[in-house]
Scaffold this active site. Structure first.
Site, mmCIF file in Angstrom:
data_model
loop_
_atom_site.group_PDB
_atom_site.id
_atom_site.type_symbol
_atom_site.label_atom_id
_atom_site.label_comp_id
_atom_site.label_asym_id
_atom_site.label_seq_id
_atom_site.Cartn_x
_atom_site.Cartn_y
_atom_site.Cartn_z
ATOM 1 N N ASP A 1 -19.347 28.318 8.176
ATOM 2 C CA ASP A 1 -20.030 29.588 7.910
ATOM 3 C C ASP A 1 -20.140 29.813 6.396
ATOM 4 O O ASP A 1 -20.715 30.807 5.946
ATOM 5 C CB ASP A 1 -19.372 30.772 8.641
ATOM 6 N N SER A 2 -19.635 28.840 5.609
ATOM 7 C CA SER A 2 -19.883 28.831 4.162
ATOM 8 C C SER A 2 -21.392 28.768 3.903
ATOM 9 O O SER A 2 -21.835 29.014 2.787
ATOM 10 C CB SER A 2 -19.192 27.624 3.509
ATOM 11 N N ASP B 1 -18.729 26.374 13.114
ATOM 12 C CA ASP B 1 -17.885 27.550 12.882
ATOM 13 C C ASP B 1 -18.288 28.730 13.753
ATOM 14 O O ASP B 1 -19.493 28.996 13.912
ATOM 15 C CB ASP B 1 -18.035 27.993 11.416
ATOM 16 N N LYS C 1 -14.941 25.884 15.579
ATOM 17 C CA LYS C 1 -13.803 26.235 14.722
ATOM 18 C C LYS C 1 -13.706 27.745 14.620
ATOM 19 O O LYS C 1 -14.734 28.420 14.488
ATOM 20 C CB LYS C 1 -13.965 25.619 13.322
ATOM 21 N N GLU D 1 -11.093 30.998 12.800
ATOM 22 C CA GLU D 1 -10.047 31.279 11.816
ATOM 23 C C GLU D 1 -8.917 32.080 12.451
ATOM 24 O O GLU D 1 -9.182 33.063 13.163
ATOM 25 C CB GLU D 1 -10.648 32.065 10.642
ATOM 26 N N GLU E 1 -6.533 25.744 4.467
ATOM 27 C CA GLU E 1 -7.252 26.014 3.207
ATOM 28 C C GLU E 1 -6.363 26.735 2.189
ATOM 29 O O GLU E 1 -5.656 27.696 2.536
ATOM 30 C CB GLU E 1 -8.509 26.862 3.511
#
Ligand code: KIV
Length: 279
Positions: free
Chosen positions: A44-45, A83, A113, A115, A182
């Site tokens: 999602d960057s 993501d 993925k 978080e 991260e």
């Protein structure tokens, strides 16, 4: 042959490092695939590097599906992870399963993925129970930028380090097959990697992880807004692109592009006839 979750898990057992790069489009995914990289993350960057937002918060499911499907079309052998964007899983276990399913069905990826650690154990388990492989993301989780008060290194205090280990163990227990870590001190990341059986993929987490991931624009020098400390520049393609754009502009303005080799031909006789009859 397409990489699988079992092949990736076996790489950790054999002590073989796992490579991961982000990608957001068909062309880049094809090039990464050709280079033999093990996994692609449609991160999602993309909110920052593709859409120009300040962070990942505004990214939508539709964004992830659109870019994810393009990447999946380009990745013939590379394993693709998409993501889950902000608020696509935090709201409920039901939403988590439903949206993970959409990423698989419409984004054609091999895993999703999300978080979070201990707090999202239930969500991870439910997604895995729906036969969707999950990668967990722990340490500095960018979707929590507003609670962290910025993009800061995590796990430096005793309590924070303990929480990171609890998070890693929780996601492994919930059934995640891989964990991205991260912005974590290198020695702590190494300890975490040794304490769980699933592969850890580091970004700003040192060489003791089982694999590494970078945002491709960072490693190619293509994103001028911000370069994190951990992002090594493997090439300066950004500068090369700007030079090429300038050269194109100069040639168009000077009338030297396009030259004969870039043009299509017409029979002179037809042209003469057109001039005589139509003009
Ligand atoms: O969104 C992303 O690109 C990521 C990586 C930085 C791990 O989550």
């Amino acid at each position: 042959m397409k990489k699988t979750t079992t092949a990736l898990t076996a790489m950790k057992r054999k002590g073989e490092k796992i490579t991961m790069l982000t990608a957001y489009d068909y062309t880049t995914a094809s090039l990464i695939d050709k280079a033999g990289i093990d996994t692609i993350l449609v991160g999602d960057s993309l909110g920052m590097v593709m859409l120009g937002y300040d962070d990942t918060i505004p990214v939508t499911m539709e964004d992830m599906i659109r870019y994810g499907a393009a990447v999946s079309r380009g990745a013939k052998e590379t394993f693709v992870i998409i993501d889950m964007p902000f608020m696509s899983y935090q709201t409920s276990v039901y939403d988590a399963v439903k949206n993970a399913g959409r990423l698989m069905k419409e984004g054609h990826c091999q895993a999703v993925k999300l978080e979070g650690g201990v707090k999202f154990k239930e969500h991870i388990r439910a997604i895995v129970d729906a036969s969707i492989p999950v990668v967990a993301h722990i340490g500095m989780t960018p979707q929590s930028v507003n609670t962290f008060g910025g993009f800061k290194v995590q796990g430096k205090s005793y309590e924070a380090a303990k929480q990171l280990i609890l998070d890693a163990k929780a996601v492994e227990e919930a059934g995640a097959f891989m964990a991205v870590m991260e912005c974590v001190p290198a020695k702590l990341a190494e300890l975490v990697s040794k304490s769980i059986s699933i592969p850890t993929i580091g970004i700003g987490a040192g060489a003791g992880c089982d694999g590494q991931v970078l945002v491709y624009q960072d490693m190619l020098g293509m994103y001028p807004d911000f370069t994190p400390k951990f992002a090594k520049r493997f090439s300066n393609i950004g500068e090369g692109m700007t030079d090429a754009f300038k050269a194109y502009s100069s040639e168009v303005k000077a009338g030297t592009f396009p030259s004969e080799e870039h043009c299509f031909k017409i029979d002179d006789e037809i042209l003469e006839k057109i001039k005589e009859s139509v003009l």
